[in-house]
Design a protein around this motif. Structure first.
Motif, short mmCIF file in Angstrom:
data_model
loop_
_atom_site.label_atom_id
_atom_site.label_comp_id
_atom_site.label_asym_id
_atom_site.label_seq_id
_atom_site.Cartn_x
_atom_site.Cartn_y
_atom_site.Cartn_z
N THR A 275 0.79 -1.00 -0.25
CA THR A 275 0.00 -0.03 -0.09
C THR A 275 0.83 1.23 -0.06
O THR A 275 1.87 1.20 0.75
N VAL A 276 0.59 2.31 -0.84
CA VAL A 276 1.36 3.59 -0.97
C VAL A 276 0.45 4.51 -0.45
O VAL A 276 -0.69 4.60 -0.88
N SER A 277 1.01 5.33 0.22
CA SER A 277 0.39 6.61 0.79
C SER A 277 1.22 7.80 0.41
O SER A 277 2.36 8.03 0.85
N PRO A 278 0.68 9.15 -0.44
CA PRO A 278 -0.60 8.92 -1.03
C PRO A 278 -0.47 8.11 -2.07
O PRO A 278 0.48 7.47 -2.72
N SER A 279 -1.68 7.40 -2.52
CA SER A 279 -1.95 6.39 -3.59
C SER A 279 -1.27 7.11 -5.10
O SER A 279 -1.13 8.00 -5.36
N GLY A 280 -0.73 6.04 -5.65
CA GLY A 280 -0.02 6.44 -6.98
C GLY A 280 1.02 5.53 -6.93
O GLY A 280 1.34 4.41 -6.43
N GLU A 281 1.96 6.26 -8.00
CA GLU A 281 3.22 5.61 -8.01
C GLU A 281 4.21 5.67 -7.08
O GLU A 281 4.06 6.45 -6.27
N ILE A 282 5.00 4.58 -6.91
CA ILE A 282 5.94 4.66 -5.50
C ILE A 282 7.14 5.36 -6.05
O ILE A 282 7.87 5.01 -6.83
N VAL A 283 7.09 6.62 -5.48
CA VAL A 283 8.33 7.43 -5.59
C VAL A 283 8.88 7.92 -4.13
O VAL A 283 8.50 7.80 -3.29
N SER A 287 5.04 7.24 1.68
CA SER A 287 5.01 6.17 2.53
C SER A 287 4.55 4.80 2.06
O SER A 287 3.61 4.82 1.15
N VAL A 288 5.40 3.45 2.01
CA VAL A 288 5.03 2.37 1.59
C VAL A 288 4.72 1.52 2.96
O VAL A 288 5.49 1.38 3.81
N THR A 289 3.75 0.61 2.94
CA THR A 289 3.39 -0.37 3.82
C THR A 289 3.22 -1.83 3.27
O THR A 289 2.30 -1.70 2.42
N LEU A 290 4.02 -2.46 3.79
CA LEU A 290 3.92 -3.98 3.42
C LEU A 290 3.13 -4.62 4.41
O LEU A 290 3.47 -4.75 5.60
#
Length: 444
Positions: A275-283, A287-290
């Motif tokens: 899950t990426v916050s905010p949503s969209g491409e991982i840049v 923040s990234v949640t596994l």
């Protein structure tokens, strides 16, 4: 103290030894009864000196030169159901010429001050019945059995010649059980085995046991084995989980309390979601949640996260818990991750998840700002030009779709007077204007 020679009892076997605490013990087998006497000194001497045997002689007097008495129990072990009744068959013999003076049952293996006739014991009031006689029978019956009745029961009788009497040793062992189910192991593993026992012992009446799962009679398959009061499931599967109870023939409608069979298994279907916050491409900067998920029983109690190390030679532990959160990600957070889910049976790893973190996007703001500024300036100049032009020229009128603006006070022809005239469009002039022109020419 002395004792006459003729009153010395006949002793067939005697053993003298030291106990663990240093106290000496003398074991005598006399009249088919085993008597243990504790002594504080070396009291024993076989021969004509019997002064030190006074205690023993008092307990065994009356057996000299007489036939031996005995007590027989059949069987010696009995298992009965709580709330039911039990009968303990018993018979006895005694020497000829003797007359039975006392006979009673007590709970225990050896008579003593604490021994109490069951008929006088308040715990058994109204529940015991002596079915014996003064000749050979000594059968006992106990009704309305309770689990607290479990124990060893002994019969003791005495005669006019031998008041100390005889007893059968070690007595009858009675086990009183309910229809509760004992389960082994407490938590069965899928593919292994499970044993269930109805009651703490197999009933002496040899009844037929009926098993229930979820209140329904259990269907016996190849993996279900019933032996006496035992039920074995081998192998046990998840479909075998449920509530188990048992009953006996004649009481099928009254099964005992149930026990829950839980079938556990290793973690399965372990996976990772991103899950990426905010949503969209991982840049970078996001923040990234596994999150790790797994199906297991009992549930997973430990999650561990691993990331492939920089040398790419293996994986290093990088976190714990069901969720692994990376705040303000940077490019170095890119890589391969996996989670390990564990319960009491063991672990299971998830598949690898590749996390690719892109750099922050670079926007060319200067050209865009320049173009916008030029366009805005051009628009402003056009607006200013139009405004100034309107202020310098008066409005004209249009009589045919066309209008011409002329400065005030400046006639379009030199022969005209100083009056202000409008230049008319000849294509749209009405006849009235022709008449007006003729009159003007005549006057002129």
């Amino acid at each position: 103290m002395t004792k006459r020679e003729e009153e010395v009892p006949s002793v067939s076997v005697y053993i003298f030894y030291f106990s663990s605490d240093g106290e000496k013990e003398l074991w005598l087998y006399t009249c088919f009864n085993m008597v243990r006497v504790s002594v504080t000194g070396l009291l024993f001497q076989h021969g004509s000196q019997h002064s030190n045997l006074v205690i023993i002689l008092l307990m065994t007097t009356g057996c000299l030169g007489q036939d031996n008495g005995s007590v027989t129990y059949t069987p010696r072990r009995v298992c009965s159901l709580e709330g039911s009744s039990v009968t303990m068959p018993c018979s006895y013999t005694f020497p000829k010429g003797h007359k039975v003076t006392t006979a009673f049952w007590f709970k225990g293996q050896e008579p003593g001050a604490e021994s109490l006739d069951l008929n006088l014991n308040p715990e058994y009031k109204g529940r015991v019945e002596y079915l014996g006689d003064s000749d050979q029978l000594c059968t006992l019956r106990i009704t309305d059995l309770r689990e607290s009745d479990s124990g060893t029961y002994s019969f003791l009788f005495g005669t006019d010649v031998n008041p100390g009497g005889w007893m059968g040793n070690p007595g009858v062992r009675l086990n009183v059980t309910g229809l509760h189910v004992d389960l082994t192991p407490d938590l069965a593993l899928d593919g292994e085995w499970a044993d269930l026992t109805c009651g703490s012992c197999f009933l002496s009446e040899n009844p037929t046991y009926t098993w229930y799962r979820d209140k329904q009679p259990l269907t016996y398959t190849n993996k279900v084995k019933v032996m006496a009061n035992y039920l074995e499931l081998d192998p046990v599967g998840r479909e075998d989980a449920g509530s188990y109870s048992c009953a006996v023939s004649g009481r099928e409608d009254s099964p005992g309390p149930a026990v829950i069979l839980v079938v556990g298994y290793f973690p399965e279907n372990t996976s990772v979601s991103v899950t990426v916050s905010p949503s969209g491409e991982i840049v970078e900067g996001r923040s990234v949640t596994l999150t790790c998920s797994s199906d297991a029983k009992p549930p997973v109690d430990k999650y561990t996260w691993y990331k492939k190390n920089k040398e790419r030679t293996g994986f290093s532990e990088t976190g714990s818990g069901q969720s692994y959160i990376i705040l303000n990600t940077i490019n170095e957070d890119s890589g391969q991750y996996f989670c390990k889910a564990e319960n009491q049976y063991g672990p299971l790893d998830s598949a690898l998840v590749h996390l690719s973190i892109a750099g922050k996007p670079v926007f060319l703001w200067a050209p865009v700002v320049g173009v916008v500024a030029v366009l805005a300036a051009g628009a402003l100049l056009v607006i200013l030009y139009g405004t100034l032009k309107k202020r310098k020229a008066p409005r004209g009128m249009d009589f045919g779709g066309e209008a011409q603006m002329v400065p005030c006070g400046k006639p379009t022809h030199t022969a005209q007077s100083d009056d202000m005239y409008m230049t008319l469009n000849k294509r749209t002039m009405s006849p009235e204007y022709d008449t007006l022109a003729n009159v003007r020419n005549t006057v002129g």
